[in-house]
Write an enzyme that holds these catalytic residues in place. Structure first.
Site, short mmCIF file in Angstrom:
data_model
loop_
_atom_site.label_atom_id
_atom_site.label_comp_id
_atom_site.label_asym_id
_atom_site.label_seq_id
_atom_site.Cartn_x
_atom_site.Cartn_y
_atom_site.Cartn_z
N ASP A 207 2.05 1.40 6.81
CA ASP A 207 2.77 0.21 7.31
C ASP A 207 4.14 0.54 7.88
OD1 ASP A 207 2.91 -2.59 7.72
OD2 ASP A 207 4.11 -2.84 5.93
N SER A 231 4.56 -7.86 9.14
CA SER A 231 3.12 -7.62 9.13
C SER A 231 2.41 -8.91 8.77
CB SER A 231 2.77 -6.52 8.11
OG SER A 231 3.52 -5.35 8.35
N GLN A 281 -3.76 -3.46 12.39
CA GLN A 281 -2.82 -4.45 11.88
C GLN A 281 -2.42 -5.41 12.99
OE1 GLN A 281 1.72 -4.04 10.93
NE2 GLN A 281 0.66 -3.51 9.04
#
Length: 298
Positions: A207, A231, A281
């Site tokens: 991430d 995110s 993502q």
């Protein structure tokens, strides 16, 4: 092993407070909100604690629902959705202040033999040892600027080395704008052989730079262009065993952005060229007309 990695490993050692209920905390260093990779990694640890040792996670699908509060613990509730002969499914909900901040479904699979192929080729990249560290690159960009000086003086749990431009470099030089982003990363310590630990650490690191890939496509950077973001969801597939204390090349690209959202996908390769992890993502990207104080992405 540096102090930041020691603290991360401690954060991943969740406290079990009841059957299928675990409690985690955030680092003592307080940011505006909890880092998304931390919540995903802790949720995966919680799920793994409820699964037999002969089954390893092969995929996860997660949603970031609310910003996490770094000042209070996070409670992880694990639901045992299915325990089959070959597959085990878990649903994990992270809770703060009585509300869900994150949810994840994770699937575990017994080891089986089957057909095998790899169409993806590892992109060319300089050896990681020849590249400057993230801190060195950032010092070249920001020099002795007070806000960054304090941040860069602290150790990081994972060694990340950019192959291409940093977002802050591309924001200053349009020729560096690109929808592709490649970084090498590893945890610079001899880690235990527990396969789940290496998967959890890859989830944590995954991430760090995905949203950066969307920013790179537009010459945007955190804090320098009135950018805020987070995110929104995160999916990972784990293809074969790997070690997070060996170098992994994280090749990322952003195929689309619009409507204040951006899509990024990545592939992690071992140094020998094996595809070990795939990642996708979607993120929130907002650009306001007036600059605002630096925002730390969740």
């Amino acid at each position: 092993m540096n102090s930041a990695l020691k603290e991360l490993l401690d954060l991943l050692d969740l406290e079990q407070i009841e059957l299928d209920i675990f409690r985690g905390r955030s680092p003592e260093e307080r940011f505006q909100r909890v880092f998304g990779g931390q919540v995903a990694a802790q949720a995966l640890v919680a799920a793994g604690r409820t699964v037999p040792g002969d089954r390893m996670v092969h995929s996860l699908h997660a949603y970031f629902i609310r910003p996490g509060d770094p000042d209070v613990p996070i409670v992880y509730n694990v639901e045992r959705v299915r325990d089959g002969r070959s597959f085990t499914t878990r649903r994990i909900t992270a809770i703060q202040h009585g509300k869900a901040i994150f949810s994840m479904s994770a699937s575990f699979h017994v080891e089986e033999q089957g057909v095998s192929h790899q169409a993806a080729r590892m992109p060319e990249a300089p050896a990681p040892e020849t590249l400057p560290t993230f801190q060195e690159r950032m010092r070249d960009v920001f020099g002795d600027e007070p806000g960054w000086r304090d941040l860069l003086s602290k150790p990081r749990p994972v060694d990340v080395r950019y192959v291409n431009a940093l977002p802050w470099e591309a924001a200053k030089d349009p020729s560096l704008v690109t929808p592709e982003n490649r970084v090498w990363f590893r945890y610079d310590a001899d880690l235990p052989d527990d396969p789940l630990l290496h998967i959890v650490l890859a989830a944590y690191a995954s991430d760090f730079t995905l949203v950066d890939t969307v920013l790179l496509a537009h010459g945007l950077a955190w804090g320098s262009s009135a950018v805020s973001g987070a995110s929104l969801d995160h999916a990972m597939w784990f293809h074969r065993p790997f070690r997070a204390d060996d170098w992994l090349l994280y090749a990322q690209e952003s195929p689309w952005s619009g409507a204040a959202r951006g899509l990024a996908r990545g592939q992690m390769f071992s140094a020998s060229g094996e595809l070990v992890v795939s990642v996708v993502q979607e993120c929130l990207i907002r650009v306001s007309p007036e600059p605002h104080p630096r925002v730390t992405k969740s």
